[in-house]
Design a protein around this motif. Structure first.
Motif, PDB file in Angstrom:
ATOM      1  N   GLU A 126       0.834  -1.207   0.000  1.00  0.00           N
ATOM      2  CA  GLU A 126       0.000   0.000   0.000  1.00  0.00           C
ATOM      3  C   GLU A 126       0.874   1.264   0.000  1.00  0.00           C
ATOM      4  N   MET A 127       2.128   1.155   0.337  1.00  0.00           N
ATOM      5  CA  MET A 127       3.041   2.308   0.297  1.00  0.00           C
ATOM      6  C   MET A 127       3.264   2.762  -1.144  1.00  0.00           C
ATOM      7  N   PHE A 128       3.096   1.851  -2.117  1.00  0.00           N
ATOM      8  CA  PHE A 128       3.276   2.223  -3.535  1.00  0.00           C
ATOM      9  C   PHE A 128       2.057   2.980  -4.071  1.00  0.00           C
ATOM     10  N   GLY A 129       0.882   2.655  -3.533  1.00  0.00           N
ATOM     11  CA  GLY A 129      -0.360   3.393  -3.804  1.00  0.00           C
ATOM     12  C   GLY A 129      -0.619   3.716  -5.264  1.00  0.00           C
ATOM     13  N   LYS A 130      -0.473   4.995  -5.594  1.00  0.00           N
ATOM     14  CA  LYS A 130      -0.629   5.424  -6.998  1.00  0.00           C
ATOM     15  C   LYS A 130       0.707   5.112  -7.674  1.00  0.00           C
ATOM     16  N   VAL A 131       0.774   3.946  -8.313  1.00  0.00           N
ATOM     17  CA  VAL A 131       2.105   3.397  -8.602  1.00  0.00           C
ATOM     18  C   VAL A 131       2.898   4.238  -9.599  1.00  0.00           C
ATOM     19  N   GLN A 132       4.186   4.360  -9.320  1.00  0.00           N
ATOM     20  CA  GLN A 132       5.097   5.165 -10.134  1.00  0.00           C
ATOM     21  C   GLN A 132       5.872   4.309 -11.140  1.00  0.00           C
ATOM     22  N   ALA A 133       5.702   2.986 -11.058  1.00  0.00           N
ATOM     23  CA  ALA A 133       6.347   2.062 -12.013  1.00  0.00           C
ATOM     24  C   ALA A 133       5.630   0.725 -11.921  1.00  0.00           C
ATOM     25  N   VAL A 134       5.677  -0.038 -13.014  1.00  0.00           N
ATOM     26  CA  VAL A 134       5.047  -1.366 -13.042  1.00  0.00           C
ATOM     27  C   VAL A 134       6.065  -2.361 -13.605  1.00  0.00           C
ATOM     28  N   PRO A 135       6.377  -3.474 -12.926  1.00  0.00           N
ATOM     29  CA  PRO A 135       5.956  -3.823 -11.571  1.00  0.00           C
ATOM     30  C   PRO A 135       6.734  -3.021 -10.517  1.00  0.00           C
ATOM     31  N   GLN A 136       6.319  -3.152  -9.249  1.00  0.00           N
ATOM     32  CA  GLN A 136       6.970  -2.401  -8.175  1.00  0.00           C
ATOM     33  C   GLN A 136       8.069  -3.256  -7.531  1.00  0.00           C
ATOM     34  N   ASN A 137       9.248  -2.623  -7.342  1.00  0.00           N
ATOM     35  CA  ASN A 137      10.331  -3.318  -6.623  1.00  0.00           C
ATOM     36  C   ASN A 137      10.859  -2.405  -5.508  1.00  0.00           C
ATOM     37  N   GLU A 138      11.973  -2.792  -4.906  1.00  0.00           N
ATOM     38  CA  GLU A 138      12.499  -2.067  -3.736  1.00  0.00           C
ATOM     39  C   GLU A 138      12.914  -0.635  -4.086  1.00  0.00           C
ATOM     40  N   ASP A 139      13.131  -0.339  -5.382  1.00  0.00           N
ATOM     41  CA  ASP A 139      13.568   1.008  -5.780  1.00  0.00           C
ATOM     42  C   ASP A 139      12.427   1.889  -6.278  1.00  0.00           C
ATOM     43  N   THR A 140      11.217   1.354  -6.347  1.00  0.00           N
ATOM     44  CA  THR A 140      10.074   2.130  -6.854  1.00  0.00           C
ATOM     45  C   THR A 140       9.695   3.217  -5.834  1.00  0.00           C
ATOM     46  N   PRO A 141       9.535   4.473  -6.289  1.00  0.00           N
ATOM     47  CA  PRO A 141       9.140   5.538  -5.340  1.00  0.00           C
ATOM     48  C   PRO A 141       7.754   5.265  -4.748  1.00  0.00           C
ATOM     49  N   PHE A 142       7.562   5.703  -3.523  1.00  0.00           N
ATOM     50  CA  PHE A 142       6.288   5.470  -2.828  1.00  0.00           C
ATOM     51  C   PHE A 142       5.306   6.627  -3.091  1.00  0.00           C
ATOM     52  N   TYR A 143       3.996   6.308  -3.049  1.00  0.00           N
ATOM     53  CA  TYR A 143       2.951   7.325  -3.197  1.00  0.00           C
ATOM     54  C   TYR A 143       1.676   6.778  -2.535  1.00  0.00           C
ATOM     55  N   PRO A 144       1.663   6.754  -1.186  1.00  0.00           N
ATOM     56  CA  PRO A 144       0.525   6.122  -0.492  1.00  0.00           C
ATOM     57  C   PRO A 144      -0.782   6.867  -0.752  1.00  0.00           C
ATOM     58  N   ARG A 145      -1.889   6.128  -0.699  1.00  0.00           N
ATOM     59  CA  ARG A 145      -3.189   6.698  -1.079  1.00  0.00           C
ATOM     60  C   ARG A 145      -4.239   6.585   0.027  1.00  0.00           C
ATOM     61  N   SER A 146      -3.822   6.242   1.237  1.00  0.00           N
ATOM     62  CA  SER A 146      -4.785   6.140   2.352  1.00  0.00           C
ATOM     63  C   SER A 146      -4.034   6.464   3.638  1.00  0.00           C
ATOM     64  N   PRO A 147      -4.774   6.827   4.700  1.00  0.00           N
ATOM     65  CA  PRO A 147      -4.094   7.024   5.990  1.00  0.00           C
ATOM     66  C   PRO A 147      -3.311   5.772   6.404  1.00  0.00           C
ATOM     67  N   TYR A 148      -3.816   4.606   6.047  1.00  0.00           N
ATOM     68  CA  TYR A 148      -3.085   3.362   6.341  1.00  0.00           C
ATOM     69  C   TYR A 148      -1.749   3.340   5.585  1.00  0.00           C
TER      70      TYR A 148
END
Ligand code: NAP
Ligand code: F7E
Length: 323
Positions: A126-148
């Motif tokens: 859920e830290m990837f949220g609005k994903v900045q790359a597909v697929p997501q790996n350890e280097d993908t920037p985060f963009y969370p989309r909920s308080p969680y």
């Protein structure tokens, strides 16, 4: 001498599978449980006599210091959280207190009592949220989309920070959705498989859901707790994505789950706006290459098999209920 592990969140889905794995590996297992007016040990009832359960709460740092002092574990797995994304909009502060600041409290307790303790933090896709790359790996920037998601991001970075500040052996597992027959009823997989069983057995006719187009990378919880343990056994701590590398829509989940009992989801599923989220995570799909390479981890159970397993288990459970 056997190793001793402490698990917060032992009464949850993952806590129960991790406790089984650690017992099988010969560990002494200490489970931290919070006080409640009713007992919530359903998922660990079958192993309860092999566990030591102690009182503690992620909201109360003194309680965490005390249980660490009393039991001196070699490893701590922090699985406790307010883990339901939808609830994080109605209880954002509680979610922050538990899922974010709770991580600092337990890390700080580890630092104070014994910085040699190895630590695992349950981070989330859920830290990837609005994903900045597909697929997501350890280097993908985060963009969370909920308080969680925001709270989990804090938990992730404070784990990295304590590793770097105090040289703790602290690892963060960025786990994608993982499910099982022990999944909570409000999460979509279990809601669907339990709903299918109730409809098949004549207790319900309709199942109300939200966004059927959301896509998730769903794996099996028992496979994922193995990755947690492997992270803690490494010489060096680190961050690891744990995922299947496949993504499926909620609609496909419905199709498969209803088909297991010979039904068509289109005859039963209705859309209810109450289950739509203020901000959605549309697509998640993880790249587990690092976990496969460094940890030697791989999953045993695929998506189809997982959903079948959950429907069959719910059919048994609901059948027993109605006698
Ligand atoms: P879960 O079934 O919701 O279990 C959460 C656990 O946290 C329960 O044992 C709960 O205790 C405990 N807890 C909640 N608040 C607490 C507090 N203030 N103090 C102490 N314990 C508290 O969650 P799960 O699916 O097993 O997930 C385990 C962890 O992995 C969570 O941190 C979750 O956010 C994270 N995660 C899960 C997934 C997934 O797909 N399952 C993916 C990525 C990350 P009660 O029984 O008393 O409520
Ligand atoms: O939703 C959609 C919903 O609640 C999955 C947690 O374990 O995984 C979990 O978070 C998707 C979403 O899980 C309903 O909108 C449609 O897009 O099962 P979920 P989640 O939000 O992905 C992550 C990795 C965690 O870390 C979390 O702790 O399904 N959806 N209709 C629905 N979801 C629910 N719950 N209920 C519906 O009726």
């Amino acid at each position: 001498m056997s190793k001793r592990a402490m698990i917060t969140g032992i009464t949850g889905q993952d806590g129960s599978y991790l406790a089984e794995l650690l017992l099988d590996e010969g560990y002494e297992v200490i489970g931290v449980v919070r006080r409640s007016s009713t007992v919530t040990f359903e998922r660990i009832a079958h192993i309860q006599d092999r566990l030591t359960l102690v009182a503690g709460d992620l909201l109360d740092e003194v309680s965490l210091i005390q249980v660490l002092r009393d039991h001196r574990p070699d490893e701590v797995y922090n699985l406790a959280a307010q883990s339901f994304v939808q609830a994080s909009w109605s209880q954002p502060v509680l979610t922050g207190e538990t899922t974010a600041l709770g991580v600092t409290r337990i890390l700080d307790a580890v630092r104070i009592v014994d910085p040699e303790i190895r630590f695992y933090q349950a981070s989330s896709s859920e830290m990837f949220g609005k994903v900045q790359a597909v697929p997501q790996n350890e280097d993908t920037p985060f963009y969370p989309r909920s308080p969680y998601g925001v709270a989990k991001l804090y938990g992730h970075w404070i784990t990295v920070n304590y590793r770097e500040s105090y040289d703790l052996h602290a690892s963060s597992g960025i786990l994608f959705n993982h499910e099982s027959p022990r999944r909570g009823f409000e999460f979509v997989t279990r809601k669907v498989t339990h709903g299918v069983a109730r409809i098949k057995l004549g207790l319900d006719v309709k199942l109300s859901l939200g966004n059927l187009d959301a896509q998730r990378d769903w794996g099996f919880a028992a496979d994922y707790v193995r990755a947690m343990w492997l992270m803690v056994q490494q010489d060096a701590p680190g961050d690891f994505v744990v995922a299947t590398g496949e993504t499926h829509a909620v609609r496909e989940l419905c199709e498969i789950a209803f088909a297991v009992v010979g039904l068509d989801y289109r005859d039963h599923v209705v859309i209810d706006e109450r289950f739509l989220r203020p901000a959605e995570v549309d697509l998640l799909v993880g790249d587990p290459s690092k976990a496969e390479k460094v940890l030697g981890w791989s999953r045993d159970v695929g998506f189809h098999q997982l959903i079948e397993m959950m429907v069959e288990s719910d059919m048994d459970q609901v059948s027993r209920l109605i006698g």
